[in-house]
Design an enzyme around this catalytic site. Structure first.
Site, PDB file in Angstrom:
ATOM      1  N   LYS B  78      15.906 -12.128  89.012  1.00  0.00           N
ATOM      2  CA  LYS B  78      15.855 -12.896  90.263  1.00  0.00           C
ATOM      3  C   LYS B  78      17.192 -12.760  90.989  1.00  0.00           C
ATOM      4  O   LYS B  78      18.259 -12.757  90.356  1.00  0.00           O
ATOM      5  CB  LYS B  78      15.567 -14.367  89.923  1.00  0.00           C
ATOM      6  CG  LYS B  78      15.232 -15.245  91.132  1.00  0.00           C
ATOM      7  CD  LYS B  78      14.905 -16.685  90.705  1.00  0.00           C
ATOM      8  CE  LYS B  78      14.507 -17.543  91.908  1.00  0.00           C
ATOM      9  NZ  LYS B  78      14.191 -18.935  91.524  1.00  0.00           N
ATOM     10  N   SER B 158      10.051 -20.904  93.978  1.00  0.00           N
ATOM     11  CA  SER B 158      10.915 -19.928  94.614  1.00  0.00           C
ATOM     12  C   SER B 158      10.967 -18.588  93.882  1.00  0.00           C
ATOM     13  O   SER B 158      11.353 -17.588  94.480  1.00  0.00           O
ATOM     14  CB  SER B 158      12.332 -20.484  94.713  1.00  0.00           C
ATOM     15  OG  SER B 158      12.920 -20.592  93.423  1.00  0.00           O
ATOM     16  N   SER B 182       9.974 -24.004  90.261  1.00  0.00           N
ATOM     17  CA  SER B 182      10.104 -22.637  90.774  1.00  0.00           C
ATOM     18  C   SER B 182       9.785 -21.528  89.782  1.00  0.00           C
ATOM     19  O   SER B 182       9.704 -20.366  90.169  1.00  0.00           O
ATOM     20  CB  SER B 182      11.516 -22.409  91.324  1.00  0.00           C
ATOM     21  OG  SER B 182      11.639 -23.023  92.579  1.00  0.00           O
TER      22      SER B 182
END
Lengths: 503, 494
Positions: B78, B158, B182
Site C-alpha cells: 500500500k 482505503s 480500511s
C-alpha cells in the site's frame, strides 16, 4: 541540616497618583535539559553545530516517523523536581500543542499540559543575609524546543535550522509569589544555581539554554494577602505575560516598565488587557505581541504516538539518593564547618565549581583564611582578567599551599600576595618558591631586636617624637620591615619596637 | 505452469521449497498480470526491477534451504508504507515525488523474510475514504462486476488498491492498513480475507499516519492461512514505535486447526441495523449456522454503546488526522505551491495545502480542527474519548462473560458503483459502521468472504477477537472459511 533563619523581603511598592501599588509576579522558565540527545530522537544536542546537521528523520517530521522518549531526559526532569523538593508524578503524559511555524516541522510541539511529570515544589530565593522569599513552584513539564528561523540572510527568503528542534526543555512554572523585579531576577539566579548544581541545565542564558516568560500584574496593598489566604486570583490584577527574556537585567527592567504601564492605565480609569507582550530594551517599553483574542488556539490533545509515561518509585528513590549537596545545604555547612560569614558562604556557593574549588583549598587548612583568599585574591583576580574558575592559572592545590604557608607563619600576608602573583604568572609549588627565593618570614626575635636597636640608635629625634605620640611607633616598624625586605614577622616587630621605645 | 499468480502464499511456499517453481517465475507472472491490469488502476508505482532483484535473492535463499515462509512471495505494498527510494505518497498530491530515505518496519521485516515487492498500491488519500475515490492517482476499479453489467464498482477503501490487486491475482497478498475498516471493508468487497491485528501488534514506524491511536497495518490475502503466514512476518515489538507491544509473536499458522468445538461465539444485537439489506441478514445467519455446525456455542450478546461508535470515530480520527497532517506544509518535502510576489509564509501554507490535499482530506482536517478547538474540545473530543472507553468496556464485558469471538457482517452492503456515494460523505461514512468499533477498542478483526449476493458480488463476514489473540481469532475464521467454501473469482474483463 541546620536551617538559616530568614525573613521575607518587603514587596516592591510603586507610588502612583492615587496611592501605592504592589507587584505580583510569576515566572515560567524554559530550561534546556542537559543531555547528549534530543527528547524524542537520537540526534545530538550540541550547540553551534553546522545548521541542520543534528536532525533525525523524526525531528524533520518526515512522514511515518515516530517519537521515542529519551529516558535520560526523564531522569533529568525527575532530578530537577527532587532538587526543588517537588512531588514527582509516577504517571505523566504527553500532549500535542498544535500551531504552524516553519521551524516547527511537525506542526505541533509535544509537551505535557494535562499531566506534568513534576508537581508542587519550592525555591528559597535569597535576597541578602537573613532575607529570603520562599517561592512555590507549581509544576515542571517536559517539552520539545522548536528550531530556529533565520530572516536576515536573504532579502526574499527565510531559512530554517532544525538543530534545536526537539531538544528537551523543562518548563518550570512558579506560583505568583514573587513581589518585585529584584526578587524575580534573584529567583532566576537561584533556579539557575540549583539546576547547575544538579547538572540538569547548563543555565547558559546567552545561548538560550535558559529563557523566562514573566507574568506581571499590579494590585493595591492588602490585596495580595487576600489572595494568599484564599488562593483566589480575583484579588489580583489582570496579568500580562512578557515573553522570552534572556537576561537578569532585562527581566528587572521589563517588570518595572510593565508594572508602571499597568499602573498608568489603571489610574487613568482604563483596564489592563490580558495579553502577551515583548520587551524592547532599546526603547525601554513593552509592546503587545498578541491579545487574548488573537491568542493561538493550540488545540491541545493527548499525543497518540506516546503511551503515558510511567516511572517506578524505586527509580525515583535511586535518583534522590544520588542528588548532590544543594546550595542551601552547602551554604549552611560552610557557615558551620568553616566559621565563615553567611555572606562569604553565599559567595562561595553561588556556583558549584567555585564551591568545589574552595573546598579543595580549605580541606585540612584554616577555612576562614581559605575563604578570604579564594574570595578576595582569587575571585578578584579572575574577575579582573575576565576568566572562569575552570581556567584559573592558580590551582586549588597551589592556593591551598599559600594558605598553609600563611597559617604556619612561614610568610606574612603581604609576602603571600607577592607569592600569589608569582604562582599566577609563573606557576610552581608555593613552598618550594618560598624556599628558593628566600621569602620566608624572619621570626628570629634576636635578629629583629638587633635591627630595632640599630634604627632607634640612628634616629634619636624620631624616638623623642614617638615617646610623645606613640602612633609614630609605626614609622619604626616600617623601617624594620624595609630593612628586612618585608620578611620580618610583623607582629614580632610591633612588640619589640613598643618594648624598646618603652611605650 | 500457468497462473502462478493465482496461487496462495501457502501453496506457493510449498512449490518454491520443493523447487517446482522459482520466485523469479512467480514474480514474473505477477508483474505480467499487473502490467495487463492497468484498467484496475491498483498498482500506481510498479517496481519490476526491485521485484526481480528480490526474487533472485529469494531463489538463492530457497535453494540453500531454511528460507522463511514469505521467501520469494510477491506482494503489493500500500502506498501508505514508506519504502526506501520508491515513491511513497499516501495517494496524495501533497507528497508528490516523495521518496523516503528510510524503509518502514513492516516492509523491512517482510523483505528480510524474503518477500518480493511488485509495486506500490493505490489507496484513498491518506487512507481517508471507503471507496478509493479520494486518491490523487484516480479511482481503483473492483475486478468484480454485477454479472454482465459493466458499471465500474468500488473495491472499497482505503486499501482499495490492495483489495483489487489481490482479488485480480496481481500479487499473492498485499499489505493494508486499517483505521476504521480500511482492510476489512475492501477485503469483503472483493472476496478476499483481510485482518486488522490488535493495536500495537504491528509497528506503525514508517507508515504515513492518519489517526495514530487507530491505525494498524495488516495482511490482505487469499485465505485465512495466508493472513496467518503474512501476519507473523509483519508483527513484533519495534522499539521505534512507542505504542508497539513488547510481546512475543506466536506461530499463528500452527493455531489454524479449524477446530472450534466448545468455543462461544457472540452475536451482537446492536449490529442489526435498520434498513440493512436482507442479503446481509441472511449471510449473517448463515455464518452463525456454519460456526454452530463447527461445534461452537452461539450466544446473543449486547454491545450497548455500538450506536455511538461511528460518531465517536468521526471525531477521534479527524482530530488526530488534523494534527498528523500539519507537517505537510511545503517547507521540507513534497509539494510546495508556486508563490506570487509578496506572498509570505501564511500564503505558502494556504496555497500549498489547498493545492496538495483533496476534498475529503480537507474535510477531515477541518472537522478535526473544529473538534479540538477551545470551547468545543469537551463537547466533542473528550466526549468521544469517553465513548471510546465505554465501547472498549462493552467488549471487555462480553469477553469476560466467556465469549471467545464475535460474529458480525463486515459491511452493510456489497460493493457499490463508483460515484454512487461519493457526494454524500455521511452515507460514505456509514460503510464503516460494523468495523470502527474494533479500531476504537484496539481489537483484532478479520473479514472472511462468505458468499455472493444476488448480483454475484462477494459478501464478507467479520469476526472480532480478544486482544493479542489473533491466532485464536484466525482459527475461528478458518472454521468459517472451511464451511463457507468461498472459491469464486471475478471473471477477467480487464
Amino acid at each position: 541540616m541546620l536551617d538559616l533563619t530568614y525573613e521575607p523581603p518587603k514587596p516592591k511598592v510603586i507610588s502612583g497618583a492615587t496611592g501605592d501599588w504592589e507587584l505580583v509576579i510569576g515566572l515560567e522558565v524554559h530550561a534546556q535539559v542537559s543531555s547528549r540527545s534530543k527528547l524524542f530522537s537520537g540526534a545530538s544536542t550540541k550547540f553551534g553545530s553546522e545548521p541542520n546537521s543534528n536532525v533525525a528523520f523524526v525531528d524533520a517530521a518526515m512522514p511515518g516517523m515516530l517519537p521515542v522518549i529519551n529516558e535520560f531526559c526523564v531522569e533529568q526532569a525527575v532530578r530537577t523536581g527532587l532538587g526543588l523538593k517537588a512531588e514527582i508524578n509516577l504517571v505523566s503524559a504527553f500532549d500535542r500543542k498544535n500551531y504552524f511555524y516553519p521551524d516547527l516541522p511537525q506542526g505541533y510541539q509535544i509537551s505535557q499540559l494535562y499531566h506534568p511529570i513534576v508537581g508542587e515544589g519550592e525555591i528559597l530565593v535569597d535576597m541578602g543575609p537573613g532575607i529570603a522569599r520562599l517561592v512555590r513552584v507549581e509544576r515542571i513539564h517536559l517539552e520539545q524546543d522548536a528550531g530556529k528561523s533565520i530572516h536576515d540572510m536573504d532579502p526574499h527568503m527565510s531559512f530554517v535550522d532544525l538543530n534545536r528542534t526537539g531538544v528537551a526543555l523543562m518548563e518550570i512554572v512558579s506560583r505568583p509569589d514573587i513581589r518585585g523585579p529584584e526578587e524575580a531576577a534573584a529567583y532566576v539566579v537561584k533556579l539557575r544555581q540549583i539546576l547547575r548544581y544538579l547538572g540538569t541545565c547548563d543555565g547558559n542564558m546567552q545561548n538560550g539554554s535558559m529563557r523566562a516568560d514573566v507574568n506581571v500584574s499590579v494590585c493595591r496593598p492588602g490585596d495580595y494577602e487576600k489572595y494568599q489566604e484564599t488562593q483566589d486570583f480575583s484579588h489580583l490584577g489582570t496579568r500580562c505575560e512578557i515573553k522570552n527574556m534572556n537576561s537578569m537585567r532585562f527581566i528587572q527592567q521589563a517588570i518595572d516598565v510593565e508594572a508602571r504601564r499597568q499602573i498608568a492605565l489603571l489610574e487613568d480609569g482604563k483596564e489592563v488587557v490580558q495579553e502577551t507582550r515583548l520587551y524592547d530594551p532599546d526603547k525601554g517599553e513593552t509592546r503587545s505581541m498578541r491579545s487574548k483574542e488573537e491568542a493561538h488556539d493550540y488545540r491541545y490533545f493527548p499525543c497518540p504516538d506516546l503511551l503515558p509515561l510511567e516511572i517506578e518509585q524505586a527509580w525515583v528513590d535511586d535518583i534522590k539518593a544520588s542528588l548532590p549537596e544543594l546550595p542551601d545545604a552547602k551554604r549552611v555547612r560552610f557557615v558551620t564547618d568553616y566559621g565563615m560569614t553567611e555572606y562569604d558562604a553565599s559567595v562561595l556557593t553561588a556556583d558549584v565549581e567555585n564551591a568545589a574549588f574552595f573546598e579543595d583549598v580549605a580541606t585540612g587548612r584554616d577555612g576562614k583564611l581559605a575563604a578570604n583568599w579564594v574570595i578576595n585574591e582569587l575571585f578578584g583576580r579572575l574577575k579582573k582578567e575576565d576568566r572562569e574558575i575552570a581556567d584559573s592559572p592558580v590551582s586549588a592545590a597551589q592556593l591551598g599551599g599559600i594558605v598553609e604557608l600563611i597559617s604556619k607563619g612561614d610568610i606574612s600576608g603581604k609576602i603571600a600576595k607577592d607569592l600569589f602573583e608569582i604562582v599566577w604568572t609563573e606557576g610552581g609549588d608555593p613552598a618550594t618558591l618560598v624556599e628558593e627565593r628566600g621569602m620566608k618570614q624572619v621570626t628570629d626575635t634576636g635578629a629583629i631586636e638587633t635591627e630595632v636597636e640599630r634604627i632607634i640608635a640612628e634616629n634619636p629625634a624620631q624616638v623623642e617624637k614617638a615617646k610623645v605620640n606613640p602612633k609614630l611607633a609605626g614609622w619604626f616598624v616600617g623601617q624594620v620591615m624595609k630593612a628586612t625586605g618585608g620578611k620580618a614577622n610583623p607582629q614580632a616587630v610591633n612588640e619589640i619596637v613598643a618594648a624598646k621605645l618603652g611605650l | 505452469m500457468s497462473n502462478l499468480n493465482a496461487l496462495t502464499i501457502a501453496d506457493a511456499r510449498e512449490k518454491l521449497r520443493a523447487g517446482e517453481i522459482t520466485s523469479v517465475e512467480l514474480t514474473e507472472a505477477c508483474l505480467k498480470a499487473a502490467d495487463a491490469a492497468k484498467a484496475l488502476n491498483a498498482v500506481v508505482h510498479p517496481t519490476p526491477e526491485i521485484a526481480l532483484e528480490q526474487a533472485k535473492a529469494a531463489d538463492a535463499r530457497l535453494s540453500s534451504g531454511n528460507a522463511p515462509d514469505m521467501c520469494g512471495i510477491p506482494l503489493g505494498i500500500k502506498d501508505l508504507f514508506c519504502t526506501k527510494g520508491v515513491a511513497s505518497q499516501a495517494a496524495s498530491g501533497i507528497l508528490k515525488g516523495f521518496k523516503p530515505e528510510y524503509e518502514s518496519t513492516v516492509t523491512t521485516q517482510l523483505f528480510d523474510a524474503g518477500a518480493v515487492m511488485i509495486g506500490k498500491l493505490n489507496m484513498d488519500e491518506f487512507a481517508m475514504g471507503s471507496s478509493n475515490e479520494t486518491s490523487v492517482y484516480g479511482n481503483v476499479i473492483n475486478p468484480w462486476r454485477r454479472g454482465n453489467d459493466e458499471t465500474a464498482l468500488t473495491p472499497g477503501g482505503s486499501s482499495g488498491g490492495s483489495a483489487s490487486a489481490v482479488a485480480a491475482d496481481l500479487c499473492l497478498a498485499a499489505t493494508g492498513t486499517d483505521t476504521g475498516g480500511s482492510i476489512r471493508q475492501p477485503a469483503a468487497f472483493v472476496g478476499i480475507t483481510g485482518l486488522k491485528p490488535t493495536y500495537g501488534r504491528v509497528s506503525r514506524w514508517g507508515v504515513v499516519a492518519f489517526a495514530s491511536s487507530l491505525d494498524q497495518a495488516g495482511p490482505m490475502a487469499k485465505s485465512v492461512r495466508d493472513c496467518a503466514i503474512m501476519l507473523k512476518a509483519m508483527s513484533g515489538h519495534d522499539p521505534k514505535d512507542s505504542t508497539s507491544a513488547e510481546l512475543a509473536v506466536p506461530d499463528f499458522e500452527a493455531m489454524l486447526t479449524g477446530n472450534i468445538k466448545g468455543q462461544t461465539i457472540g452475536i451482537p444485537k446492536e449490529y442489526r441495523m435498520d434498513g440493512m439489506p436482507e442479503e446481509i441478514e441472511d449471510l449473517w445467519a448463515e455464518g452463525r449456522a456454519m460456526l454452530e455446525d463447527a461445534g461452537a456455542k452461539i450466544v446473543d450478546i449486547s454491545l450497548p454503546h455500538t450506536k455511538y461508535a461511528l460518531p465517536a470515530y468521526y471525531v477521534v480520527a479527524p482530530a488526530e488526522a488534523s494534527s498528523n497532517l500539519a507537517r505537510y506544509d511545503g517547507v521540507r518535502y513534497g509539494h510546495r505551491a508556486k508563490l506570487s510576489h509578496g506572498d509570505g509564509v501564511t500564503e505558502m501554507y494556504e496555497k500549498t495545502r489547498a493545492e496538495g490535499f483533496g476534498a475529503e482530506v480537507k474535510r477531515r482536517v477541518m472537522i478535526g480542527t473544529y473538534v479540538l478547538s477551545a470551547g468545543f474540545y469537551d463537547a466533542y473530543y473528550n466526549r468521544a474519548r469517553r465513548v471510546r472507553a465505554l465501547i472498549k468496556k462493552d467488549f471487555e464485558d462480553v469477553f469476560a462473560a466467556g465469549v471467545d469471538a464475535i460474529l458480525t457482517p463486515a459491511t452493510p452492503s456489497s460493493a457499490f458503483a463508483l460515484g454512487q456515494e461519493f457526494d454524500d460523505p455521511v452515507q460514505m461514512y456509514l460503510n464503516d459502521v460494523f468495523t470502527v468499533t474494533v479500531n476504537l477498542a484496539g481489537l483484532p478483526g478479520i473479514a472472511v468472504p462468505a458468499g455472493l449476493d444476488m448480483q454475484g458480488l462477494p459478501l464478507g463476514l467479520q469476526l472480532i477477537g480478544k486482544p493479542w489473540e489473533e491466532g485464536a481469532l484466525m482459527n475461528v475464521a478458518q472454521a468459517l472459511e472451511d464451511r463457507a467454501g468461498f472459491v469464486s473469482k471475478p471473471s477477467k474483463w480487464w
